[in-house]
Design a protein around this motif. Structure first.
Motif, PDB file in Angstrom:
ATOM      1  N   UNK A   4       0.895  -1.167  -0.064  1.00  0.00           N
ATOM      2  CA  UNK A   4      -0.032  -0.033  -0.119  1.00  0.00           C
ATOM      3  C   UNK A   4       0.739   1.422   0.096  1.00  0.00           C
ATOM      4  N   UNK A   5       0.420   2.255  -0.716  1.00  0.00           N
ATOM      5  CA  UNK A   5       1.208   3.467  -1.007  1.00  0.00           C
ATOM      6  C   UNK A   5       0.499   4.559  -1.212  1.00  0.00           C
ATOM      7  N   UNK A   6       0.747   5.568  -0.377  1.00  0.00           N
ATOM      8  CA  UNK A   6      -0.076   6.889  -0.626  1.00  0.00           C
ATOM      9  C   UNK A   6      -0.442   7.679   0.470  1.00  0.00           C
ATOM     10  N   UNK A   7      -1.284   6.798   1.602  1.00  0.00           N
ATOM     11  CA  UNK A   7      -1.835   7.546   2.642  1.00  0.00           C
ATOM     12  C   UNK A   7      -0.760   8.285   3.595  1.00  0.00           C
ATOM     13  N   UNK A   8      -1.147   9.522   3.912  1.00  0.00           N
ATOM     14  CA  UNK A   8      -0.100  10.395   4.410  1.00  0.00           C
ATOM     15  C   UNK A   8       1.426  10.540   4.010  1.00  0.00           C
ATOM     16  N   UNK A   9       1.385  10.460   2.765  1.00  0.00           N
ATOM     17  CA  UNK A   9       2.436  10.258   2.163  1.00  0.00           C
ATOM     18  C   UNK A   9       3.519  11.438   2.104  1.00  0.00           C
ATOM     19  N   UNK A  63      -1.098  -1.132 -15.047  1.00  0.00           N
ATOM     20  CA  UNK A  63      -0.908  -2.438 -14.034  1.00  0.00           C
ATOM     21  C   UNK A  63      -2.094  -2.847 -13.494  1.00  0.00           C
ATOM     22  N   UNK A  64      -2.030  -4.040 -12.798  1.00  0.00           N
ATOM     23  CA  UNK A  64      -3.051  -4.467 -12.238  1.00  0.00           C
ATOM     24  C   UNK A  64      -3.229  -3.836 -10.569  1.00  0.00           C
ATOM     25  N   UNK A  65      -3.588  -2.403 -10.534  1.00  0.00           N
ATOM     26  CA  UNK A  65      -3.628  -1.713  -9.278  1.00  0.00           C
ATOM     27  C   UNK A  65      -5.014  -1.675  -8.892  1.00  0.00           C
ATOM     28  N   UNK A  70      -2.098  -1.286  -3.723  1.00  0.00           N
ATOM     29  CA  UNK A  70      -3.182  -0.484  -3.520  1.00  0.00           C
ATOM     30  C   UNK A  70      -2.652   1.072  -3.476  1.00  0.00           C
ATOM     31  N   UNK A  71      -3.292   1.804  -4.258  1.00  0.00           N
ATOM     32  CA  UNK A  71      -2.661   3.399  -4.369  1.00  0.00           C
ATOM     33  C   UNK A  71      -3.963   4.038  -3.568  1.00  0.00           C
ATOM     34  N   UNK A  72      -3.309   5.234  -2.957  1.00  0.00           N
ATOM     35  CA  UNK A  72      -4.380   6.026  -2.031  1.00  0.00           C
ATOM     36  C   UNK A  72      -3.911   7.427  -1.931  1.00  0.00           C
ATOM     37  N   UNK A  73      -4.500   8.240  -1.740  1.00  0.00           N
ATOM     38  CA  UNK A  73      -4.415   9.663  -1.114  1.00  0.00           C
ATOM     39  C   UNK A  73      -3.236  10.533  -1.947  1.00  0.00           C
ATOM     40  N   UNK A  74      -2.295  10.825  -1.333  1.00  0.00           N
ATOM     41  CA  UNK A  74      -1.411  11.747  -1.835  1.00  0.00           C
ATOM     42  C   UNK A  74      -0.605  11.405  -3.162  1.00  0.00           C
ATOM     43  N   UNK A  75      -0.918   9.764  -3.477  1.00  0.00           N
ATOM     44  CA  UNK A  75      -0.247   9.545  -4.887  1.00  0.00           C
ATOM     45  C   UNK A  75      -1.158   9.914  -6.166  1.00  0.00           C
TER      46      UNK A  75
END
Length: 461
Positions: A287-292, A328-330, A311-316
């Motif tokens: 997981x990448x992006x939360x509060x990044x 990609x299979x994200x 799984x990509x979230x938030x700041x990303x």
């Protein structure tokens, strides 16, 4: 899952041509379904105000008045003359029975809104707005025929809309009922069959409504197993460490065998959450992006290049380089503001949050058509999950989730399932269901739900 359609005119036509069911017969069935509902819920002789428009939605209401007449105190209000052929016929039948039309909105026990149907495509006039305002102010149980008047076929509110306790929609579910904007107006949604079962009436679709029974929890059935059997999930921790830690805790609570946070600086973590400075080689999902916050671009590229589920979230969603990896299979989990940024980054649309919210399904499918391998979970009052133009709608969440940290928990749930070898689309919708069901199981006041409360409820689903 239940099928959902943009419109159902073609299915009505199929009834006429293939099943030899007349338009009049379908209308009788629509009215009978409303009649049956009222009879099941309200005692005879209670007052029922039916407000009927000039078209076939109004004709449904006039037929309903005829069916309830003599058992209930029926008040039929026609602010406009019946104009459709069936409307005129239904009015002729009602008048022959002795029904007298009311000339105003009156106090009553039950209101049935039959002003406009799902084909509404124009702004409301002042008379309609005034009527809807009066109906909404009355202390009565409110039923909408097909769709609350004032909501158009895109699910948009045309300045005013009837606020229903129950919407009885005809034949099949329509996408217009499931816009975020419509959520405060439709109430409980019931489907009326029109003389044949839904399986016979409905056709094929790529849009479905999720039910609780679609849940597939990561229950452990294999006895000869160890922690590695259930995956190793990693969370990249950015500037705001709390978001990543919540994600990690949710991930562990939803079945991931191992959970590791990735950061150079020492973190204060629960004992069951590990920490590394580099992503371990046995990682099965990330997981990448939360509060990044601000993060080294070269390091982000290395992470995105890893051949593992993500799984990509938030700041990303504000990072230009993300668009290089959308084949990609994200799994992507933006809220509307982040989705606006994502649409702009990908040159699909340069629009406002309001424009997205006015047409969520359109923009979700637009993104999916361009990036069919990517699973998009668009957060909102009704969550949309789409992959390869196949769309699922989750209406089960509630306003208790409107708190900081709820999204980080959702990301953790998705991550847990990815780590346990769920396919990305399945991981997204199962996690969304778990997230919603957990919020509904919370017994305290809905303003008090915390991320940890949510995680605790997930454990008990």
């Amino acid at each position: 899952m239940q099928k959902v359609f943009y419109e159902v005119n073609q299915f009505d036509q199929k009834c006429y041509e293939d099943f030899h069911l007349s338009e009049d017969l379908l209308m009788e069935q629509a009215a009978f379904s409303m009649c049956t509902f009222i009879q099941s819920k309200f005692s005879s002789h209670e007052s029922v105000l039916i407000v009927a428009g000039s078209g076939n939605n109004g004709a449904d209401g006039i037929a309903l008045a005829r069916m309830l007449y003599s058992s209930y105190d029926v008040r039929l209000y026609l602010p406009y003359d019946a104009k459709s052929p069936l409307g005129k016929l239904q009015l002729k039948r009602a008048l022959a029975l002795g029904i007298e039309c009311s000339t105003y909105v009156s106090k009553c026990d039950v209101i049935v809104d039959c002003l406009f149907g799902s084909g509404l495509n124009k702004e409301l006039d002042d008379i309609s707005k005034t009527i809807i305002d009066k109906l909404n102010r009355l202390d009565a149980y409110k039923i909408a025929c097909d769709i609350p008047s004032g909501i158009n076929k895109k699910g948009q509110i045309l300045s005013k809309a009837f606020i229903a306790d129950t919407t009885i929609t005809m034949g099949a579910l329509k996408t217009s009922l499931f816009s975020d904007l419509a959520k405060d107006y439709v109430g409980e949604i019931k489907v009326s069959n029109l003389g044949i079962q839904r399986e016979c009436y409905e056709g094929s679709t790529s849009v479905f409504l999720l039910d609780e029974k679609d849940m597939r929890l990561p229950l452990r059935t294999k006895k000869n197993a160890h922690k590695g059997s259930f995956g190793h999930a990693c969370i990249v921790i950015g500037e705001k460490e709390g978001a990543g830690i919540l994600c990690a805790d949710a991930c562990f609570s939803f079945g991931a065998g191992l959970v590791t946070t990735i950061r150079e600086e020492k973190l204060s973590l629960p004992y069951h959450i590990m920490q590394k400075s580099k992503i371990p080689s046995n990682t099965t999902a990330l997981a990448l992006g939360m509060g990044l916050g601000k993060y080294d671009k070269d390091e982000l590229k290395k992470i995105l290049n890893l051949n593992i589920k993500k799984v990509i979230d938030a700041d990303m969603f504000y990072e230009e380089l993300l668009k290089e990896y959308l084949d990609e299979k994200l799994v992507l989990t933006p809220h509307p503001k982040e989705f606006v940024s994502l649409l702009k980054l990908t040159n699909l649309a340069n629009i406002s949050v309001k424009e997205v919210q006015n047409n969520r399904i359109h923009y979700a499918l637009l993104f999916s058509k361009r990036y069919p391998k990517t699973t998009l979970l668009l957060k909102g009052a009704n969550t949309l999950i789409v992959n390869d133009e196949h769309l699922l709608i989750n209406t089960l969440g509630n306003v208790a989730l409107s708190k900081g940290g709820s999204g980080d928990v959702l990301t953790g749930l998705i991550l847990a399932l990815l780590a346990q070898n769920y396919l990305p689309f399945e991981a997204a919708y199962v996690a969304s269901l778990a997230h919603s069901i957990a919020s509904n199981n919370y017994k305290k006041n809905n303003y008090s739900l915390s991320p940890q409360d949510l995680i605790n409820e997930v454990k008990c689903i």
